[in-house]
Design a protein around this motif. Sequence first.
Motif, PDB file in Angstrom:
ATOM      1  N   ILE A 164       0.865  -1.176   0.000  1.00 48.12           N
ATOM      2  CA  ILE A 164       0.000   0.000   0.000  1.00 48.12           C
ATOM      3  C   ILE A 164       0.905   1.231   0.000  1.00 48.12           C
ATOM      4  CG2 ILE A 164      -1.841   1.225   1.203  1.00 48.12           C
ATOM      5  CD1 ILE A 164      -2.394  -1.474   2.664  1.00 48.12           C
ATOM      6  N   HIS A 165       0.734   2.083  -0.977  1.00 47.72           N
ATOM      7  CA  HIS A 165       1.555   3.286  -1.093  1.00 47.72           C
ATOM      8  C   HIS A 165       0.685   4.533  -1.140  1.00 47.72           C
ATOM      9  CE1 HIS A 165       5.532   1.641  -3.005  1.00 47.72           C
ATOM     10  NE2 HIS A 165       5.240   1.049  -1.881  1.00 47.72           N
ATOM     11  N   GLU A 166       1.326   5.614  -0.798  1.00 47.89           N
ATOM     12  CA  GLU A 166       0.667   6.902  -0.968  1.00 47.89           C
ATOM     13  C   GLU A 166       1.627   7.829  -1.695  1.00 47.89           C
ATOM     14  OE1 GLU A 166      -0.520   8.946   2.622  1.00 47.89           O
ATOM     15  OE2 GLU A 166      -2.133   9.920   1.505  1.00 47.89           O
ATOM     16  N   ARG A 219       6.328  12.103  -4.485  1.00 43.67           N
ATOM     17  CA  ARG A 219       7.064  11.047  -3.781  1.00 43.67           C
ATOM     18  C   ARG A 219       6.083   9.970  -3.377  1.00 43.67           C
ATOM     19  NH1 ARG A 219      11.259  13.895  -0.862  1.00 43.67           N
ATOM     20  NH2 ARG A 219      12.552  14.854  -2.472  1.00 43.67           N
ATOM     21  N   MET A 220       6.583   8.743  -3.379  1.00 44.32           N
ATOM     22  CA  MET A 220       5.751   7.625  -2.933  1.00 44.32           C
ATOM     23  C   MET A 220       6.255   7.120  -1.604  1.00 44.32           C
ATOM     24  SD  MET A 220       4.789   5.034  -5.948  1.00 44.32           S
ATOM     25  CE  MET A 220       6.431   4.391  -6.060  1.00 44.32           C
ATOM     26  N   GLN A 221       5.310   6.750  -0.794  1.00 40.79           N
ATOM     27  CA  GLN A 221       5.664   6.288   0.538  1.00 40.79           C
ATOM     28  C   GLN A 221       4.824   5.049   0.848  1.00 40.79           C
ATOM     29  OE1 GLN A 221       4.733   9.363   3.326  1.00 40.79           O
ATOM     30  NE2 GLN A 221       5.451   8.199   5.085  1.00 40.79           N
ATOM     31  N   LEU A 255      -3.400   7.468  -2.924  1.00 41.66           N
ATOM     32  CA  LEU A 255      -3.233   6.087  -2.456  1.00 41.66           C
ATOM     33  C   LEU A 255      -3.282   5.116  -3.633  1.00 41.66           C
ATOM     34  CD1 LEU A 255      -5.681   6.323   0.555  1.00 41.66           C
ATOM     35  CD2 LEU A 255      -3.221   5.909   0.730  1.00 41.66           C
ATOM     36  N   HIS A 256      -2.469   4.089  -3.566  1.00 43.96           N
ATOM     37  CA  HIS A 256      -2.518   3.040  -4.590  1.00 43.96           C
ATOM     38  C   HIS A 256      -1.919   1.762  -4.049  1.00 43.96           C
ATOM     39  CE1 HIS A 256       1.309   5.219  -5.074  1.00 43.96           C
ATOM     40  NE2 HIS A 256       1.840   4.044  -5.379  1.00 43.96           N
ATOM     41  N   LEU A 257      -2.205   0.677  -4.737  1.00 40.25           N
ATOM     42  CA  LEU A 257      -1.542  -0.587  -4.439  1.00 40.25           C
ATOM     43  C   LEU A 257      -0.368  -0.690  -5.396  1.00 40.25           C
ATOM     44  CD1 LEU A 257      -4.616  -2.953  -3.999  1.00 40.25           C
ATOM     45  CD2 LEU A 257      -3.133  -2.047  -2.213  1.00 40.25           C
ATOM     46  N   MET A 258       0.833  -0.695  -4.839  1.00 46.58           N
ATOM     47  CA  MET A 258       2.032  -0.793  -5.674  1.00 46.58           C
ATOM     48  C   MET A 258       2.288  -2.270  -5.934  1.00 46.58           C
ATOM     49  SD  MET A 258       4.286   1.645  -6.550  1.00 46.58           S
ATOM     50  CE  MET A 258       4.573   1.176  -8.231  1.00 46.58           C
ATOM     51  N   ILE A 259       2.218  -2.617  -7.207  1.00 44.98           N
ATOM     52  CA  ILE A 259       2.371  -4.028  -7.595  1.00 44.98           C
ATOM     53  C   ILE A 259       3.787  -4.194  -8.144  1.00 44.98           C
ATOM     54  CG2 ILE A 259       1.420  -5.878  -9.011  1.00 44.98           C
ATOM     55  CD1 ILE A 259      -1.138  -3.986  -9.227  1.00 44.98           C
TER      56      ILE A 259
HETATM   57 CU   LIG Z   1       3.809   3.276  -5.255  1.00 43.68          CU
END
Ligand SMILES: [Cu+2]
Length: 172
Positions: free
Chosen positions: A91-93, A102-104, A125-129
């Motif tokens: 899970i990223h934001e 920036r992604m965290q 927000l996203h699901l980083m695959i």
């Molecule tokens: Cu990400």
Amino acid sequence: MTPFRNPAGASSARDPYSHSSYRRSMLAFLALVLAAGAGSASAEIRIDNAWARATPPGIDRGAGYMTLHNDGEQTRTLTGATADWAQSVEIHESREVDGQMRMQALPEGLTLEPGATIELAPMGLHLMIMGMDGPLTQGEERSLTLEFRNGETRKAQLDIRAPDGTADQHSH
Ligand SMILES: [Cu+2]
């Protein structure tokens, strides 16, 4: 004449078995009830509009987006996801820091209070695959299994859309 001569012996020969057998069937019954309860509870998380952008060849990362609703009465926490076509999903934001995106990672997960709606969308927000076994192709569907802190899982079908996502994004 002496039917009660050895009642203790008679009952001890019989009761432990029937008692434990009763207990065993009660436990099996309880397990079924609990399993059914967990199944219906997971239906309280509703997933809408799950999608991802198509990815170019050679890129093994993608981002999954969706809207999550908690229709239940208990707080749920999304802790991550799995896919049999990717090595890991986090899970990223994304957020803008000093003019740069920036992604965290959110290792604590994503908390859905009762009645809450959370949108995973570009620039947020996203699901980083990560570690995908091939590119995501427009028009296909990919299955993700969402995992919640209480052990529940939910399947989400990602609709793979055009690489620029324009067909699905309205300006705002
Ligand atoms: Cu990400």
